[in-house]
Write a protein that holds these residues in place. Sequence first.
Motif, PDB file in Angstrom:
ATOM      1  N   ALA A 228      -0.752  -4.672 -29.090  1.00 48.38           N
ATOM      2  CA  ALA A 228      -0.548  -5.829 -28.214  1.00 48.38           C
ATOM      3  C   ALA A 228       0.518  -6.749 -28.792  1.00 48.38           C
ATOM      4  O   ALA A 228       0.612  -6.914 -30.012  1.00 48.38           O
ATOM      5  CB  ALA A 228      -1.860  -6.592 -28.034  1.00 48.38           C
ATOM      6  N   ARG A 229       1.302  -7.354 -27.890  1.00 47.45           N
ATOM      7  CA  ARG A 229       2.319  -8.329 -28.281  1.00 47.45           C
ATOM      8  C   ARG A 229       2.218  -9.509 -27.324  1.00 47.45           C
ATOM      9  O   ARG A 229       2.086  -9.327 -26.112  1.00 47.45           O
ATOM     10  CB  ARG A 229       3.717  -7.705 -28.235  1.00 47.45           C
ATOM     11  CG  ARG A 229       3.850  -6.501 -29.156  1.00 47.45           C
ATOM     12  CD  ARG A 229       5.178  -5.788 -28.999  1.00 47.45           C
ATOM     13  NE  ARG A 229       6.282  -6.513 -29.615  1.00 47.45           N
ATOM     14  CZ  ARG A 229       6.600  -6.440 -30.907  1.00 47.45           C
ATOM     15  NH1 ARG A 229       5.865  -5.691 -31.726  1.00 47.45           N
ATOM     16  NH2 ARG A 229       7.627  -7.101 -31.385  1.00 47.45           N
ATOM     17  N   ILE A 230       2.279 -10.715 -27.874  1.00 51.36           N
ATOM     18  CA  ILE A 230       2.093 -11.924 -27.077  1.00 51.36           C
ATOM     19  C   ILE A 230       3.369 -12.759 -27.117  1.00 51.36           C
ATOM     20  O   ILE A 230       3.951 -12.982 -28.188  1.00 51.36           O
ATOM     21  CB  ILE A 230       0.896 -12.742 -27.593  1.00 51.36           C
ATOM     22  CG1 ILE A 230      -0.375 -11.882 -27.538  1.00 51.36           C
ATOM     23  CG2 ILE A 230       0.707 -14.014 -26.774  1.00 51.36           C
ATOM     24  CD1 ILE A 230      -1.598 -12.540 -28.119  1.00 51.36           C
TER      25      ILE A 230
ATOM     26  N   PRO B 151      -2.142  -9.060 -16.620  1.00 51.48           N
ATOM     27  CA  PRO B 151      -2.051 -10.173 -15.667  1.00 51.48           C
ATOM     28  C   PRO B 151      -2.230 -11.534 -16.340  1.00 51.48           C
ATOM     29  O   PRO B 151      -3.166 -11.733 -17.115  1.00 51.48           O
ATOM     30  CB  PRO B 151      -3.194  -9.875 -14.682  1.00 51.48           C
ATOM     31  CG  PRO B 151      -3.347  -8.385 -14.730  1.00 51.48           C
ATOM     32  CD  PRO B 151      -3.091  -8.017 -16.164  1.00 51.48           C
ATOM     33  N   GLU B 152      -1.349 -12.470 -16.028  1.00 54.20           N
ATOM     34  CA  GLU B 152      -1.354 -13.778 -16.691  1.00 54.20           C
ATOM     35  C   GLU B 152      -2.641 -14.551 -16.456  1.00 54.20           C
ATOM     36  O   GLU B 152      -3.082 -15.317 -17.316  1.00 54.20           O
ATOM     37  CB  GLU B 152      -0.154 -14.604 -16.213  1.00 54.20           C
ATOM     38  CG  GLU B 152       1.181 -14.114 -16.749  1.00 54.20           C
ATOM     39  CD  GLU B 152       2.316 -15.051 -16.396  1.00 54.20           C
ATOM     40  OE1 GLU B 152       2.250 -15.691 -15.325  1.00 54.20           O
ATOM     41  OE2 GLU B 152       3.267 -15.163 -17.189  1.00 54.20           O
TER      42      GLU B 152
ATOM     43  N   TYR C 290       1.047 -18.155 -21.846  1.00 50.96           N
ATOM     44  CA  TYR C 290       1.385 -16.994 -22.672  1.00 50.96           C
ATOM     45  C   TYR C 290       1.374 -15.727 -21.819  1.00 50.96           C
ATOM     46  O   TYR C 290       0.651 -15.633 -20.824  1.00 50.96           O
ATOM     47  CB  TYR C 290       0.394 -16.831 -23.829  1.00 50.96           C
ATOM     48  CG  TYR C 290       0.436 -17.969 -24.817  1.00 50.96           C
ATOM     49  CD1 TYR C 290       1.371 -17.986 -25.848  1.00 50.96           C
ATOM     50  CD2 TYR C 290      -0.457 -19.035 -24.713  1.00 50.96           C
ATOM     51  CE1 TYR C 290       1.415 -19.034 -26.754  1.00 50.96           C
ATOM     52  CE2 TYR C 290      -0.421 -20.089 -25.615  1.00 50.96           C
ATOM     53  CZ  TYR C 290       0.520 -20.083 -26.633  1.00 50.96           C
ATOM     54  OH  TYR C 290       0.558 -21.123 -27.520  1.00 50.96           O
ATOM     55  N   SER C 291       2.172 -14.755 -22.237  1.00 52.11           N
ATOM     56  CA  SER C 291       2.239 -13.460 -21.554  1.00 52.11           C
ATOM     57  C   SER C 291       1.917 -12.362 -22.557  1.00 52.11           C
ATOM     58  O   SER C 291       2.310 -12.444 -23.725  1.00 52.11           O
ATOM     59  CB  SER C 291       3.634 -13.242 -20.965  1.00 52.11           C
ATOM     60  OG  SER C 291       3.954 -14.269 -20.043  1.00 52.11           O
ATOM     61  N   VAL C 292       1.226 -11.326 -22.088  1.00 51.60           N
ATOM     62  CA  VAL C 292       0.730 -10.279 -22.982  1.00 51.60           C
ATOM     63  C   VAL C 292       1.272  -8.917 -22.552  1.00 51.60           C
ATOM     64  O   VAL C 292       1.179  -8.534 -21.386  1.00 51.60           O
ATOM     65  CB  VAL C 292      -0.816 -10.243 -22.977  1.00 51.60           C
ATOM     66  CG1 VAL C 292      -1.324  -9.128 -23.887  1.00 51.60           C
ATOM     67  CG2 VAL C 292      -1.384 -11.587 -23.413  1.00 51.60           C
TER      68      VAL C 292
END
Length: 637
Positions: free
Chosen positions: A567-569, A589-590, A597-599
Amino acid sequence: MSSWRNLVLDKITVEESQLVIVCDPDGLLQEENLLLSLREKGYNVILYDDPVAFRYIYESEYRQKWDKGEETKTRILLLNKNRDQKMIPYDILQRGSVVSIGIHHIFPKLSYTIVEKVEKSYYEELYAAHEKYDEEPLGDRETKKFILERVYSIVLQSVKTDKDLFKMLFRIHYKKVEIPDILAEYLMNALRTMPALRKWELETLFDREKFFQLLQGKWHDFLVALSSGIKVEIPFDEREIRGYIEDLFLEGVLSPVEVPEYSGLPLWTHVGITVDPFKDTKKRLKKLLIRIEKEVEKASKYRDWQEIARLWAEGLYFRYRLGWEIPEDLAHFTEVHKKIELLFKKWLLTNFGTLCYLPYRPAPVMVHHIPHYIASEVKEKIALIVIDGLALDQWRVIREELDGFLLEEHVVYSWVPTLTFTSRRSLFAGDSPHYFATMSSSTNDEPHWVKFWQDKNYSAEKIYYKRGIKLIDPGEVDEIVCDPKKTILGLVVNTVDDFMHSAQMGTFEMHQKVRIWVQQGYFNQLIDELLDRGFDVYISSDHGNVYATGRGTPREGVLVEKKGNRARIYGELDFLMKTAHKFPSVVWPEEYFTPGYSVLLADGLSAFARDGEKVVAHGGISLEEVLVPFIRVRRGG
């Protein structure tokens, strides 16, 4: 035929307001299909249980835009679990429309006090039966009988013999039928009037864990008696019961036993007999994979995936008992694994937003439900042991090494991304990441644990939190249990997480290390000491882990806020999208994560690591990462 859900939806969706306040004291809206329908109709359901948290979401994401005349992606459905609207702030009431719903609107001919105890998943059958009933309203006793017969298919007059009793019990326990205590007590009282059944301790038989413990103990006796032509009390050989036996052994609920001579025993009993451990394991794994594949193809509800996760953990346990190398005839294992991850991802992307609003009783659904569930049990002394990073298949390894305990096992969903600072914080805070104002990477959850219990009116001197526990030294156990004033314990065991980040040989190595740790460490002793001191003991995990293969490492420097193998944020969606196009990935999904933040998640069984590199990691949405164990431990066994 119309559904009870339609009655509820019709009352709500007739309102055209941007904000609908629903007074729902019976929790009707906390039902999986209803929540999904409301999301599809453009509602963001928010539970009004924390005024400060609600105000944060309302002000930051809705009110300011509405005041400017701007449109929002969703309307708000504010779920108020009180009967009236007095708790709702005046400005919210002025802006919204108020709707009241309740059990009495749906089941007017049945006793409210009985129906409210029935789990919502049974309302479809109950509503169909209620619609066909055209006589006078029923009282408590008649409602109990009506529900037992029409919903649970239990007709008291037909349960007269041992065979009748055990056919009913096998069905109830194997299918995990949730019969409310008030109905179970009524049922047991009625059965006690049957002369042939008075010899049985019904409280034991209606306790799922004790029932299967009894079966395990009696199975060997049955096999010996069968070879001698002697009848035994439990009718294992009854045709309807035999149908459950293979599944119970296949799923690991019961364990095969050794008998001196089995060749003369009926073929159907062989599933519960140890003959050749290696061949037995291969045979069970083959059957289990066929079963899992069928279940995956028809899974549509959160409980379906909980059951699949449990079966898959059993499959992983069997597969790695066969050794490190996968024999050619286990290629089906890889195919099933890929199918699981593909279909689970599809389901989770659509349904994840409904999970956090489901009720935490009769069992938690998500990790942040766990402290609420424990608090609802009203015990004086509780200990929650969170084994950081423990996957369900690794719990299966631990379970085999535990002795002298009754284990009430459940499966719960982690928060996504399945990272410690997200999911474990939610677990100890009893809250969703939506309400975390910042995305701190701190792993110290003590403030959240203390606040949760202080809000439940426990004094700070009773609350204890400790992380970094290894349980490789007996002194650790003494330190945890030494202070009699500490009665609310939150304990983080980091040993499995340490194994994960140093694993070179994947799941096989993880199983080996976990087994040795439980055998030679002090996990058993910790549980023993806590139970001896009167604690109610619970075990869980914040997230699981998966064996993944690298497909390249993004090089972004400061453009990414948090980075891991799965995972990257990001602080900006644009930065995320540039990486998403270059690697096999999923944009989470945000609305499912902390605002702002977006994942980006590694897709399938891939990892953000060197191409071809094998890693045991977490952060993504594989079944092994998302579904984790939640166990209540009792003395017994």
